[in-house]
Design a protein around this motif. Structure first.
Motif, PDB file in Angstrom:
ATOM      1  N   PRO A 251      44.271  50.086  26.763  1.00 18.17           N
ATOM      2  CA  PRO A 251      45.371  49.306  26.466  1.00 18.17           C
ATOM      3  C   PRO A 251      45.984  50.497  27.990  1.00 18.17           C
ATOM      4  CG  PRO A 251      44.814  49.876  24.358  1.00 18.17           C
ATOM      5  CD  PRO A 251      43.901  50.332  25.295  1.00 18.17           C
ATOM      6  N   ASN A 252      45.997  51.534  27.762  1.00 21.30           N
ATOM      7  CA  ASN A 252      46.967  53.061  28.590  1.00 21.30           C
ATOM      8  C   ASN A 252      45.644  52.817  30.147  1.00 21.30           C
ATOM      9  OD1 ASN A 252      48.667  54.915  28.625  1.00 21.30           O
ATOM     10  ND2 ASN A 252      47.491  56.006  28.255  1.00 21.30           N
ATOM     11  N   ALA A 253      45.573  52.111  30.682  1.00 25.10           N
ATOM     12  CA  ALA A 253      44.648  52.685  31.766  1.00 25.10           C
ATOM     13  C   ALA A 253      46.014  50.735  32.461  1.00 25.10           C
ATOM     14  CB  ALA A 253      43.670  51.809  31.697  1.00 25.10           C
ATOM     15  N   GLU A 254      45.426  50.918  34.314  1.00 25.32           N
ATOM     16  CA  GLU A 254      46.203  50.074  35.235  1.00 25.32           C
ATOM     17  C   GLU A 254      44.749  49.487  35.576  1.00 25.32           C
ATOM     18  OE1 GLU A 254      48.538  51.701  37.824  1.00 25.32           O
ATOM     19  OE2 GLU A 254      49.759  53.414  36.490  1.00 25.32           O
ATOM     20  N   PHE A 255      45.069  47.920  35.627  1.00 30.03           N
ATOM     21  CA  PHE A 255      43.775  47.624  36.599  1.00 30.03           C
ATOM     22  C   PHE A 255      43.823  47.229  38.140  1.00 30.03           C
ATOM     23  CE2 PHE A 255      40.677  43.528  34.849  1.00 30.03           C
ATOM     24  CZ  PHE A 255      39.744  44.265  36.065  1.00 30.03           C
ATOM     25  N   LEU A 256      42.980  47.158  38.605  1.00 32.15           N
ATOM     26  CA  LEU A 256      43.804  46.907  39.921  1.00 32.15           C
ATOM     27  C   LEU A 256      42.833  46.688  41.094  1.00 32.15           C
ATOM     28  CD1 LEU A 256      45.089  47.630  42.919  1.00 32.15           C
ATOM     29  CD2 LEU A 256      43.923  49.914  43.296  1.00 32.15           C
ATOM     30  N   VAL A 257      42.698  45.487  40.796  1.00 36.08           N
ATOM     31  CA  VAL A 257      42.193  44.098  41.490  1.00 36.08           C
ATOM     32  C   VAL A 257      41.915  44.205  42.768  1.00 36.08           C
ATOM     33  CG1 VAL A 257      41.328  41.848  41.405  1.00 36.08           C
ATOM     34  CG2 VAL A 257      42.405  42.820  39.635  1.00 36.08           C
ATOM     35  N   THR A 258      40.746  44.509  43.687  1.00 37.58           N
ATOM     36  CA  THR A 258      40.624  44.613  45.198  1.00 37.58           C
ATOM     37  C   THR A 258      39.812  43.084  45.652  1.00 37.58           C
ATOM     38  OG1 THR A 258      38.873  45.685  45.508  1.00 37.58           O
ATOM     39  CG2 THR A 258      41.338  46.748  45.725  1.00 37.58           C
TER      40      THR A 258
END
Length: 281
Positions: A251-258
């Protein structure tokens, strides 16, 4: 023609291992694991070392019976450790290194077991994590970044080797579950369920690993530092679903979608966002 030849060789090898599994199961197990764990690419030669690695300070470290290669691009006291993936080496970070240098930071990269200039013929995550631990304790990096299986190893490392040095962790195109890797491998060679069970047994007997419990989502649940998970929707090597599994547990992570970067995940926009995550205020 080359694709057809590769297909025929893979299926013939799989058929041979399948037959062996009923006659000589131990030999079948060793052979199946060997082809799963031995990289076919990623080696380097000192005589033809990529320019980006020639620009670094190179150092060979020892661990048990292994030696492994690491590289340092010296800068200020802020340090970033880069961990490459399967059938690659430290030079895969060349484009990203140019971005990182803008911060003035010190950049460190290493060659995985059986890759680059490091010794060995076998790659596995626990051993790679041991290499990382030596580098972390020697240089005390602030940030850890891994691509593909390097990212999976970085996540495994951070969950199994808690430390006060690493503040942020970035995973790029990383797989989550060992069982998914084994399933894909079994599908590639058309291995039967008997061989799959032999592989599971091999991992437990040699590494005390229960394959169904070797999961990035589980490892991520033990990680308390800030993270960034970057994955491409069209990654044809590591499914996007693998990143989702990790994100659920972290939960402490950002999720970056490319989209459009594939598995290599090289792109100025992505590197700019990672740079901002690391050094932004």
């Amino acid at each position: 023609m080359q694709k057809l030849l590769t297909f025929l060789i893979s299926k013939s090898l799989g058929l041979y291992i399948n037959i062996l599994s009923y006659i000589y199961p131990k030999k079948a197990s060793r052979l199946a694991y060997r082809f799963f764990s031995e990289p076919r690419d990623g080696r380097l030669s000192k005589e033809t070392l990529p320019t980006i690695l020639q620009e670094a300070d190179a150092e060979m470290l020892t661990h048990k019976e292994f030696v492994f290669q690491m590289y340092t691009w010296k800068g200020n006291d802020t340090k970033v450790l880069l961990v490459h993936g399967w059938e690659s080496n430290a030079s895969r970070w060349e484009l990203f290194i140019h971005h990182l240098k803008k911060s003035g930071c010190t950049i460190i990269a290493l060659d995985a077991p059986a890759h680059g200039l490091s010794s060995g013929v076998e790659f596995n995550v626990p051993r790679y994590a041991e290499f990382i631990d030596i580098v972390v304790n020697k240089f005390k990096p602030n940030y850890l970044i891994g691509h593909s299986l390097g990212g999976a190893t970085a996540l495994y490392y951070q969950s199994h080797y808690p430390n006060d040095y690493i503040e942020k962790l970035v995973l790029i195109g990383s797989p989550s579950d060992l069982n998914t890797l084994l399933t894909n491998y079994a599908g590639l060679l058309s291995l039967n369920s008997n061989v799959f069970q032999l592989l599971e047994k091999h991992f437990f007997e040699h590494f005390r690993i229960k394959t169904h419990e070797f999961s990035g989502g589980l490892f991520a649940s033990k990680v308390k530092i800030k993270g960034l998970i970057a994955h491409d929707l069209k990654d044809s090597v590591v499914s996007f679903k693998e990143a989702e599994k990790i994100a659920v547990g972290w939960p402490n992570a950002e999720f970056l979608v490319t989209e459009g970067l594939g598995h290599s995940m090289h792109g100025d926009e992505l590197y700019t966002k990672i740079y901002s995550f690391l050094f932004g205020r």
